[in-house]
Motif scaffolding. Sequence first.
Motif, PDB file in Angstrom:
ATOM      1  N   SER A 128       0.827  -1.203   0.000  1.00 15.99           N
ATOM      2  CA  SER A 128       0.000   0.000   0.000  1.00 15.99           C
ATOM      3  C   SER A 128       0.867   1.262   0.000  1.00 15.99           C
ATOM      4  O   SER A 128       0.445   2.309  -0.475  1.00 15.99           O
ATOM      5  CB  SER A 128      -0.921   0.001   1.221  1.00 15.99           C
ATOM      6  OG  SER A 128      -1.667   1.189   1.311  1.00 15.99           O
ATOM      7  N   LYS A 280      -3.095 -10.994   8.222  1.00 15.44           N
ATOM      8  CA  LYS A 280      -3.678 -10.342   7.045  1.00 15.44           C
ATOM      9  C   LYS A 280      -5.206 -10.467   7.061  1.00 15.44           C
ATOM     10  O   LYS A 280      -5.911  -9.590   6.548  1.00 15.44           O
ATOM     11  CB  LYS A 280      -3.082 -10.897   5.756  1.00 15.44           C
ATOM     12  CG  LYS A 280      -3.228 -12.371   5.506  1.00 15.44           C
ATOM     13  CD  LYS A 280      -2.365 -12.821   4.323  1.00 15.44           C
ATOM     14  CE  LYS A 280      -2.432 -14.318   4.072  1.00 15.44           C
ATOM     15  NZ  LYS A 280      -3.695 -14.771   3.524  1.00 15.44           N
ATOM     16  N   VAL A 283      -6.469  -7.816   9.713  1.00 13.66           N
ATOM     17  CA  VAL A 283      -6.478  -6.485   9.098  1.00 13.66           C
ATOM     18  C   VAL A 283      -7.671  -6.338   8.160  1.00 13.66           C
ATOM     19  O   VAL A 283      -8.365  -5.303   8.160  1.00 13.66           O
ATOM     20  CB  VAL A 283      -5.155  -6.238   8.350  1.00 13.66           C
ATOM     21  CG1 VAL A 283      -5.247  -4.980   7.497  1.00 13.66           C
ATOM     22  CG2 VAL A 283      -3.995  -6.129   9.328  1.00 13.66           C
ATOM     23  N   ALA A 284      -7.946  -7.364   7.364  1.00 13.81           N
ATOM     24  CA  ALA A 284      -9.078  -7.323   6.445  1.00 13.81           C
ATOM     25  C   ALA A 284     -10.407  -7.292   7.197  1.00 13.81           C
ATOM     26  O   ALA A 284     -11.361  -6.617   6.778  1.00 13.81           O
ATOM     27  CB  ALA A 284      -9.038  -8.523   5.507  1.00 13.81           C
ATOM     28  N   GLN A 287     -10.927  -3.807   8.295  1.00 15.09           N
ATOM     29  CA  GLN A 287     -11.285  -2.984   7.148  1.00 15.09           C
ATOM     30  C   GLN A 287     -12.732  -3.229   6.719  1.00 15.09           C
ATOM     31  O   GLN A 287     -13.446  -2.295   6.349  1.00 15.09           O
ATOM     32  CB  GLN A 287     -10.332  -3.263   6.000  1.00 15.09           C
ATOM     33  CG  GLN A 287     -10.460  -2.285   4.841  1.00 15.09           C
ATOM     34  CD  GLN A 287      -9.332  -2.445   3.843  1.00 15.09           C
ATOM     35  OE1 GLN A 287      -8.794  -3.540   3.670  1.00 15.09           O
ATOM     36  NE2 GLN A 287      -8.947  -1.368   3.188  1.00 15.09           N
ATOM     37  N   CYS A 314      -1.128  -2.565   4.161  1.00 15.42           N
ATOM     38  CA  CYS A 314      -2.547  -2.221   4.328  1.00 15.42           C
ATOM     39  C   CYS A 314      -2.704  -0.701   4.358  1.00 15.42           C
ATOM     40  O   CYS A 314      -1.728   0.037   4.437  1.00 15.42           O
ATOM     41  CB  CYS A 314      -3.116  -2.854   5.595  1.00 15.42           C
ATOM     42  SG  CYS A 314      -2.464  -2.165   7.139  1.00 15.42           S
ATOM     43  N   ASN A 315      -3.940  -0.242   4.321  1.00  9.47           N
ATOM     44  CA  ASN A 315      -4.181   1.212   4.344  1.00  9.47           C
ATOM     45  C   ASN A 315      -5.046   1.650   5.514  1.00  9.47           C
ATOM     46  O   ASN A 315      -5.509   2.791   5.543  1.00  9.47           O
ATOM     47  CB  ASN A 315      -4.807   1.678   3.020  1.00  9.47           C
ATOM     48  CG  ASN A 315      -6.130   0.991   2.727  1.00  9.47           C
ATOM     49  OD1 ASN A 315      -6.730   0.361   3.604  1.00  9.47           O
ATOM     50  ND2 ASN A 315      -6.593   1.097   1.480  1.00  9.47           N
ATOM     51  N   ASN A 316      -5.258   0.748   6.498  1.00 11.59           N
ATOM     52  CA  ASN A 316      -6.084   1.126   7.649  1.00 11.59           C
ATOM     53  C   ASN A 316      -5.294   1.095   8.951  1.00 11.59           C
ATOM     54  O   ASN A 316      -5.844   0.897  10.027  1.00 11.59           O
ATOM     55  CB  ASN A 316      -7.335   0.250   7.748  1.00 11.59           C
ATOM     56  CG  ASN A 316      -7.052  -1.235   7.840  1.00 11.59           C
ATOM     57  OD1 ASN A 316      -6.065  -1.729   7.304  1.00 11.59           O
ATOM     58  ND2 ASN A 316      -7.949  -1.974   8.495  1.00 11.59           N
TER      59      ASN A 316
END
Length: 375
Positions: A128, A280, A283-284, A287, A314-316
Amino acid sequence: MKALTIKKVEFFMTGDSNAHRPRWAKYLNDIFTTNTICRITTEDDYVGIGGTITYAEERFDPSMMETGILYVPGLIGKSALDREAIWTWMAQRPTLVPLPAMSMIDIALWDLVGKYAKLPIYQLLGASRDQIYSYASTPLFDTNKEYIEYIETCIAEGFTAIKIHPYTIYEEDVILVDEIQELFAGKIKFMLDPDAQYSREEAYKMCKKLEKYDWVWFEAPIPDRDLEGYHYLTQHSHVPISCGGNTLTSLMDINNGIKAGAWTDVRADVTVSGGFTPMKKIVALAQANNMRCEIQSWGATLTQAANLHMMLACNNCTYFEQAFPYEPFEIGAKTVIRTDKEGYVHAPDGYGLGIEMDWDEIERITLKKYDSSTY
Protein backbone atom coordinates in the motif's frame (compact mmCIF):
# COMPACT_ATOMS: atom_id res chain seq x y z
CA MET A 1 11.27 -32.04 -4.61
CA LYS A 2 9.10 -28.96 -4.03
CA ALA A 3 10.89 -25.62 -3.67
CA LEU A 4 11.54 -24.34 -0.13
CA THR A 5 11.22 -27.77 1.48
CA ILE A 6 12.23 -27.45 5.12
CA LYS A 7 15.27 -29.46 6.20
CA LYS A 8 16.30 -27.79 9.46
CA VAL A 9 14.69 -25.68 12.20
CA GLU A 10 16.67 -23.82 14.87
CA PHE A 11 15.57 -21.78 17.88
CA PHE A 12 17.64 -19.24 19.80
CA MET A 13 16.36 -18.19 23.21
CA THR A 14 18.17 -14.89 23.71
CA GLY A 15 18.39 -12.46 26.59
CA ASP A 16 21.03 -9.99 27.69
CA SER A 17 21.64 -10.10 31.44
CA ASN A 18 23.31 -6.68 31.25
CA ALA A 19 20.57 -4.96 29.24
CA HIS A 20 18.42 -2.12 30.47
CA ARG A 21 15.07 -3.44 31.77
CA PRO A 22 12.41 -0.90 30.78
CA ARG A 23 8.98 -1.22 32.41
CA TRP A 24 5.74 0.18 31.04
CA ALA A 25 3.67 0.29 34.26
CA LYS A 26 4.32 1.13 37.90
CA TYR A 27 2.98 -2.15 39.28
CA LEU A 28 5.67 -4.15 37.43
CA ASN A 29 9.12 -5.09 38.67
CA ASP A 30 12.12 -4.95 36.33
CA ILE A 31 11.32 -6.79 33.10
CA PHE A 32 13.46 -9.54 31.62
CA THR A 33 12.96 -9.47 27.85
CA THR A 34 13.39 -12.76 25.99
CA ASN A 35 13.72 -12.58 22.22
CA THR A 36 13.13 -16.06 20.80
CA ILE A 37 14.33 -16.42 17.21
CA CYS A 38 13.32 -19.14 14.76
CA ARG A 39 15.70 -19.86 11.86
CA ILE A 40 14.52 -22.24 9.14
CA THR A 41 16.79 -23.67 6.42
CA THR A 42 15.44 -25.32 3.28
CA GLU A 43 16.79 -28.08 1.06
CA ASP A 44 17.54 -25.43 -1.59
CA ASP A 45 19.57 -23.44 0.99
CA TYR A 46 17.25 -20.52 1.63
CA VAL A 47 17.23 -19.27 5.23
CA GLY A 48 14.24 -17.57 6.85
CA ILE A 49 14.01 -15.94 10.28
CA GLY A 50 11.26 -14.82 12.60
CA GLY A 51 11.05 -13.80 16.23
CA THR A 52 8.71 -13.14 19.10
CA ILE A 53 9.21 -11.33 22.39
CA THR A 54 8.11 -12.46 25.84
CA TYR A 55 8.39 -10.57 29.10
CA ALA A 56 8.75 -11.79 32.66
CA GLU A 57 9.82 -10.52 36.05
CA GLU A 58 12.90 -11.96 37.79
CA ARG A 59 14.06 -14.29 34.96
CA PHE A 60 14.06 -14.99 31.24
CA ASP A 61 11.12 -16.90 29.75
CA PRO A 62 11.80 -20.22 27.93
CA SER A 63 8.16 -20.89 27.02
CA MET A 64 8.22 -19.78 23.37
CA MET A 65 11.25 -21.88 22.51
CA GLU A 66 9.87 -24.94 24.27
CA THR A 67 6.53 -24.55 22.51
CA GLY A 68 8.15 -23.95 19.13
CA ILE A 69 10.14 -27.18 19.43
CA LEU A 70 6.87 -29.13 19.65
CA TYR A 71 6.05 -28.20 16.04
CA VAL A 72 9.40 -29.18 14.53
CA PRO A 73 8.77 -32.85 13.65
CA GLY A 74 5.79 -31.86 11.54
CA LEU A 75 7.58 -28.99 9.83
CA ILE A 76 10.46 -31.01 8.40
CA GLY A 77 9.70 -31.96 4.80
CA LYS A 78 6.95 -29.36 4.34
CA SER A 79 7.36 -26.47 1.88
CA ALA A 80 7.30 -22.83 2.97
CA LEU A 81 5.17 -22.20 -0.12
CA ASP A 82 2.32 -23.97 1.70
CA ARG A 83 2.03 -21.45 4.54
CA GLU A 84 -1.76 -21.64 4.91
CA ALA A 85 -1.64 -25.44 5.16
CA ILE A 86 1.24 -25.31 7.65
CA TRP A 87 -0.54 -22.72 9.77
CA THR A 88 -3.74 -24.79 9.85
CA TRP A 89 -1.72 -27.86 10.83
CA MET A 90 -0.01 -25.96 13.68
CA ALA A 91 -3.34 -24.59 14.89
CA GLN A 92 -4.67 -28.14 15.20
CA ARG A 93 -1.88 -29.28 17.52
CA PRO A 94 -2.74 -29.65 21.25
CA THR A 95 -0.31 -26.99 22.55
CA LEU A 96 -1.41 -24.78 25.44
CA VAL A 97 -0.24 -21.30 24.31
CA PRO A 98 0.29 -21.68 20.59
CA LEU A 99 -0.10 -18.31 18.86
CA PRO A 100 3.17 -16.48 19.71
CA ALA A 101 5.22 -19.63 18.99
CA MET A 102 3.32 -20.15 15.75
CA SER A 103 4.03 -16.50 14.93
CA MET A 104 7.80 -16.80 14.78
CA ILE A 105 7.56 -19.93 12.63
CA ASP A 106 5.03 -18.36 10.25
CA ILE A 107 7.11 -15.18 9.97
CA ALA A 108 10.19 -17.25 9.10
CA LEU A 109 8.17 -19.01 6.38
CA TRP A 110 7.11 -15.68 4.87
CA ASP A 111 10.72 -14.48 5.07
CA LEU A 112 11.73 -17.58 3.10
CA VAL A 113 9.11 -16.99 0.42
CA GLY A 114 10.05 -13.31 0.11
CA LYS A 115 13.68 -14.23 -0.45
CA TYR A 116 12.69 -16.94 -2.94
CA ALA A 117 10.42 -14.52 -4.84
CA LYS A 118 12.97 -11.69 -4.52
CA LEU A 119 10.36 -9.43 -2.91
CA PRO A 120 10.03 -7.73 0.48
CA ILE A 121 7.15 -9.16 2.47
CA TYR A 122 5.03 -6.01 2.30
CA GLN A 123 5.09 -6.27 -1.52
CA LEU A 124 4.41 -10.00 -1.35
CA LEU A 125 1.30 -9.14 0.70
CA GLY A 126 0.32 -6.35 -1.70
CA ALA A 127 2.03 -3.05 -0.97
CA SER A 128 0.00 0.00 0.00
CA ARG A 129 3.01 2.30 0.65
CA ASP A 130 6.68 2.17 1.59
CA GLN A 131 6.67 4.51 4.60
CA ILE A 132 4.41 5.31 7.55
CA TYR A 133 4.35 7.87 10.37
CA SER A 134 5.62 6.57 13.69
CA TYR A 135 4.94 7.47 17.28
CA ALA A 136 7.44 7.20 20.12
CA SER A 137 6.30 4.69 22.72
CA THR A 138 7.46 5.68 26.20
CA PRO A 139 8.84 3.45 28.91
CA LEU A 140 7.68 4.08 32.45
CA PHE A 141 9.31 7.03 34.17
CA ASP A 142 9.41 7.86 37.88
CA THR A 143 8.46 11.53 37.65
CA ASN A 144 6.44 13.91 35.50
CA LYS A 145 9.66 15.83 34.87
CA GLU A 146 11.18 12.80 33.15
CA TYR A 147 8.11 12.44 30.91
CA ILE A 148 8.36 16.11 29.98
CA GLU A 149 12.06 15.78 29.12
CA TYR A 150 11.32 12.67 27.04
CA ILE A 151 8.63 14.51 25.07
CA GLU A 152 11.02 17.37 24.37
CA THR A 153 13.62 14.89 23.11
CA CYS A 154 11.07 13.20 20.87
CA ILE A 155 10.04 16.49 19.30
CA ALA A 156 13.70 17.25 18.57
CA GLU A 157 14.08 13.77 17.01
CA GLY A 158 11.25 14.46 14.55
CA PHE A 159 8.43 12.39 16.05
CA THR A 160 4.93 13.69 15.34
CA ALA A 161 3.17 11.65 18.05
CA ILE A 162 3.94 9.98 21.38
CA LYS A 163 2.13 7.21 23.24
CA ILE A 164 2.33 7.69 26.98
CA HIS A 165 2.69 4.63 29.19
CA PRO A 166 1.75 6.38 32.45
CA TYR A 167 2.07 5.29 36.07
CA THR A 168 -1.16 3.24 35.70
CA ILE A 169 -2.48 4.79 38.90
CA TYR A 170 -5.46 6.89 37.89
CA GLU A 171 -4.96 9.78 40.32
CA GLU A 172 -1.32 10.19 39.30
CA ASP A 173 -2.08 9.73 35.60
CA VAL A 174 -4.65 12.54 35.60
CA ILE A 175 -2.05 14.99 36.87
CA LEU A 176 0.45 13.79 34.26
CA VAL A 177 -2.02 14.06 31.38
CA ASP A 178 -3.08 17.56 32.44
CA GLU A 179 0.53 18.73 32.64
CA ILE A 180 1.41 17.26 29.25
CA GLN A 181 -1.63 18.90 27.68
CA GLU A 182 -0.81 22.27 29.22
CA LEU A 183 2.78 22.21 27.98
CA PHE A 184 2.47 20.57 24.58
CA ALA A 185 -1.05 21.07 23.21
CA GLY A 186 -0.81 21.76 19.47
CA LYS A 187 2.90 20.87 19.31
CA ILE A 188 2.65 17.08 19.02
CA LYS A 189 -0.06 14.41 19.18
CA PHE A 190 -0.59 12.00 22.05
CA MET A 191 -2.05 8.59 22.86
CA LEU A 192 -2.51 7.01 26.30
CA ASP A 193 -2.01 3.37 27.32
CA PRO A 194 -2.56 2.58 31.03
CA ASP A 195 -2.10 -1.16 30.48
CA ALA A 196 -5.69 -2.15 31.37
CA GLN A 197 -5.31 -0.97 34.98
CA TYR A 198 -8.32 1.37 35.34
CA SER A 199 -11.73 0.58 36.72
CA ARG A 200 -14.70 1.27 34.45
CA GLU A 201 -15.40 4.51 36.32
CA GLU A 202 -11.79 5.70 36.05
CA ALA A 203 -11.66 4.76 32.38
CA TYR A 204 -14.84 6.74 31.68
CA LYS A 205 -13.49 9.85 33.42
CA MET A 206 -10.21 9.59 31.51
CA CYS A 207 -12.15 9.10 28.27
CA LYS A 208 -13.93 12.40 28.75
CA LYS A 209 -10.64 14.16 29.50
CA LEU A 210 -8.88 12.75 26.42
CA GLU A 211 -11.94 13.57 24.31
CA LYS A 212 -11.71 17.19 25.48
CA TYR A 213 -7.97 17.27 24.78
CA ASP A 214 -8.39 15.61 21.35
CA TRP A 215 -5.83 12.86 21.98
CA VAL A 216 -5.43 10.38 19.12
CA TRP A 217 -6.58 7.27 20.98
CA PHE A 218 -7.06 5.60 24.36
CA GLU A 219 -5.50 2.14 24.42
CA ALA A 220 -6.17 -0.62 26.97
CA PRO A 221 -8.04 1.44 29.57
CA ILE A 222 -9.59 -1.69 31.16
CA PRO A 223 -8.91 -5.45 30.93
CA ASP A 224 -9.22 -6.70 27.36
CA ARG A 225 -11.87 -9.30 28.20
CA ASP A 226 -14.26 -6.70 29.67
CA LEU A 227 -16.11 -6.32 26.37
CA GLU A 228 -19.20 -4.92 28.08
CA GLY A 229 -17.10 -2.23 29.75
CA TYR A 230 -15.45 -1.36 26.44
CA HIS A 231 -18.83 -1.18 24.75
CA TYR A 232 -20.02 1.33 27.36
CA LEU A 233 -16.92 3.49 26.83
CA THR A 234 -17.27 3.55 23.05
CA GLN A 235 -20.95 4.47 23.34
CA HIS A 236 -20.31 7.35 25.75
CA SER A 237 -17.15 8.92 24.36
CA HIS A 238 -15.76 10.16 21.06
CA VAL A 239 -12.11 9.33 21.73
CA PRO A 240 -10.99 6.27 19.69
CA ILE A 241 -10.60 3.20 21.91
CA SER A 242 -8.83 -0.13 21.46
CA CYS A 243 -7.86 -3.09 23.61
CA GLY A 244 -4.23 -3.83 24.49
CA GLY A 245 -3.61 -6.39 21.76
CA ASN A 246 -2.00 -9.01 23.98
CA THR A 247 -4.96 -10.95 25.42
CA LEU A 248 -7.57 -11.17 22.68
CA THR A 249 -5.20 -12.11 19.88
CA SER A 250 -6.87 -14.65 17.61
CA LEU A 251 -9.00 -13.91 14.57
CA MET A 252 -12.07 -15.27 16.37
CA ASP A 253 -11.38 -13.27 19.55
CA ILE A 254 -11.11 -10.08 17.55
CA ASN A 255 -14.22 -10.88 15.55
CA ASN A 256 -16.14 -11.34 18.81
CA GLY A 257 -14.91 -7.98 20.09
CA ILE A 258 -15.98 -6.25 16.91
CA LYS A 259 -19.43 -7.88 17.03
CA ALA A 260 -19.78 -6.74 20.65
CA GLY A 261 -19.09 -3.13 19.62
CA ALA A 262 -16.23 -3.08 22.12
CA TRP A 263 -13.73 -0.90 20.25
CA THR A 264 -13.48 1.77 17.60
CA ASP A 265 -10.06 0.41 16.55
CA VAL A 266 -8.64 -3.11 16.36
CA ARG A 267 -5.23 -3.70 17.93
CA ALA A 268 -3.11 -6.72 17.09
CA ASP A 269 0.50 -7.84 16.56
CA VAL A 270 1.97 -10.14 13.89
CA THR A 271 4.30 -11.70 16.47
CA VAL A 272 1.49 -12.45 18.94
CA SER A 273 -1.53 -13.27 16.75
CA GLY A 274 0.05 -16.18 14.87
CA GLY A 275 2.12 -14.52 12.15
CA PHE A 276 1.34 -12.96 8.78
CA THR A 277 -1.03 -15.75 7.73
CA PRO A 278 -3.79 -14.86 10.26
CA MET A 279 -2.78 -11.21 10.62
CA LYS A 280 -3.68 -10.34 7.04
CA LYS A 281 -7.17 -11.69 7.82
CA ILE A 282 -7.40 -9.63 11.03
CA VAL A 283 -6.48 -6.48 9.10
CA ALA A 284 -9.08 -7.32 6.44
CA LEU A 285 -11.69 -8.00 9.14
CA ALA A 286 -11.08 -4.55 10.60
CA GLN A 287 -11.28 -2.98 7.15
CA ALA A 288 -14.55 -4.82 6.42
CA ASN A 289 -15.98 -3.11 9.50
CA ASN A 290 -14.58 0.31 8.49
CA MET A 291 -12.13 0.22 11.43
CA ARG A 292 -8.49 1.04 11.79
CA CYS A 293 -6.15 -1.79 12.72
CA GLU A 294 -3.48 -0.05 14.78
CA ILE A 295 -0.76 -2.68 14.80
CA GLN A 296 1.60 -2.73 17.76
CA SER A 297 5.33 -3.16 17.21
CA TRP A 298 7.01 -2.64 20.59
CA GLY A 299 9.91 -5.09 20.78
CA ALA A 300 13.18 -6.15 19.19
CA THR A 301 14.07 -5.44 15.57
CA LEU A 302 12.54 -8.69 14.24
CA THR A 303 9.26 -7.82 15.99
CA GLN A 304 9.35 -4.29 14.61
CA ALA A 305 10.12 -5.49 11.08
CA ALA A 306 7.32 -8.06 10.89
CA ASN A 307 4.73 -5.55 12.04
CA LEU A 308 6.10 -2.80 9.80
CA HIS A 309 5.70 -5.01 6.72
CA MET A 310 2.09 -5.68 7.68
CA MET A 311 1.42 -1.96 8.16
CA LEU A 312 2.90 -1.13 4.76
CA ALA A 313 0.72 -3.76 3.10
CA CYS A 314 -2.55 -2.22 4.33
CA ASN A 315 -4.18 1.21 4.34
CA ASN A 316 -6.08 1.13 7.65
CA CYS A 317 -3.12 1.52 10.02
CA THR A 318 -1.96 5.06 10.69
CA TYR A 319 1.14 4.72 12.89
CA PHE A 320 4.18 2.54 13.53
CA GLU A 321 4.95 2.05 17.23
CA GLN A 322 8.60 3.01 17.74
CA ALA A 323 10.19 1.84 20.99
CA PHE A 324 12.38 4.78 21.96
CA PRO A 325 15.19 5.14 23.03
CA TYR A 326 16.23 2.79 20.24
CA GLU A 327 19.32 0.97 21.47
CA PRO A 328 17.87 -1.51 24.01
CA PHE A 329 15.66 -2.98 21.26
CA GLU A 330 18.39 -3.32 18.61
CA ILE A 331 20.64 -5.88 20.30
CA GLY A 332 21.69 -8.58 17.84
CA ALA A 333 20.51 -6.78 14.69
CA LYS A 334 22.72 -5.22 12.02
CA THR A 335 19.68 -3.73 10.29
CA VAL A 336 17.73 -1.30 12.46
CA ILE A 337 14.43 0.56 12.04
CA ARG A 338 14.44 4.19 13.12
CA THR A 339 12.24 7.23 12.62
CA ASP A 340 13.53 9.92 10.27
CA LYS A 341 13.46 13.67 10.89
CA GLU A 342 10.11 13.98 9.12
CA GLY A 343 8.52 11.46 11.48
CA TYR A 344 8.43 8.44 9.13
CA VAL A 345 9.81 4.93 9.22
CA HIS A 346 10.62 3.26 5.91
CA ALA A 347 10.49 -0.26 4.51
CA PRO A 348 13.77 -2.11 5.09
CA ASP A 349 15.86 -2.73 2.00
CA GLY A 350 16.17 -6.32 0.87
CA TYR A 351 13.93 -9.32 0.32
CA GLY A 352 11.70 -11.00 2.88
CA LEU A 353 11.90 -9.15 6.18
CA GLY A 354 14.99 -7.31 4.93
CA ILE A 355 16.70 -7.73 8.31
CA GLU A 356 20.31 -8.84 8.69
CA MET A 357 21.14 -10.30 12.08
CA ASP A 358 24.50 -10.22 13.84
CA TRP A 359 24.72 -13.96 14.50
CA ASP A 360 27.93 -13.62 16.52
CA GLU A 361 26.08 -11.25 18.85
CA ILE A 362 23.06 -13.57 18.88
CA GLU A 363 25.31 -16.46 19.91
CA ARG A 364 26.74 -14.30 22.70
CA ILE A 365 23.34 -13.62 24.23
CA THR A 366 21.83 -17.05 23.51
CA LEU A 367 20.70 -18.67 26.75
CA LYS A 368 19.49 -21.87 25.16
CA LYS A 369 19.63 -23.23 21.61
CA TYR A 370 17.83 -25.95 19.65
CA ASP A 371 18.95 -27.42 16.30
CA SER A 372 16.72 -30.07 14.72
CA SER A 373 19.65 -31.52 12.76
CA THR A 374 21.27 -32.73 15.97
CA TYR A 375 18.25 -34.78 17.07
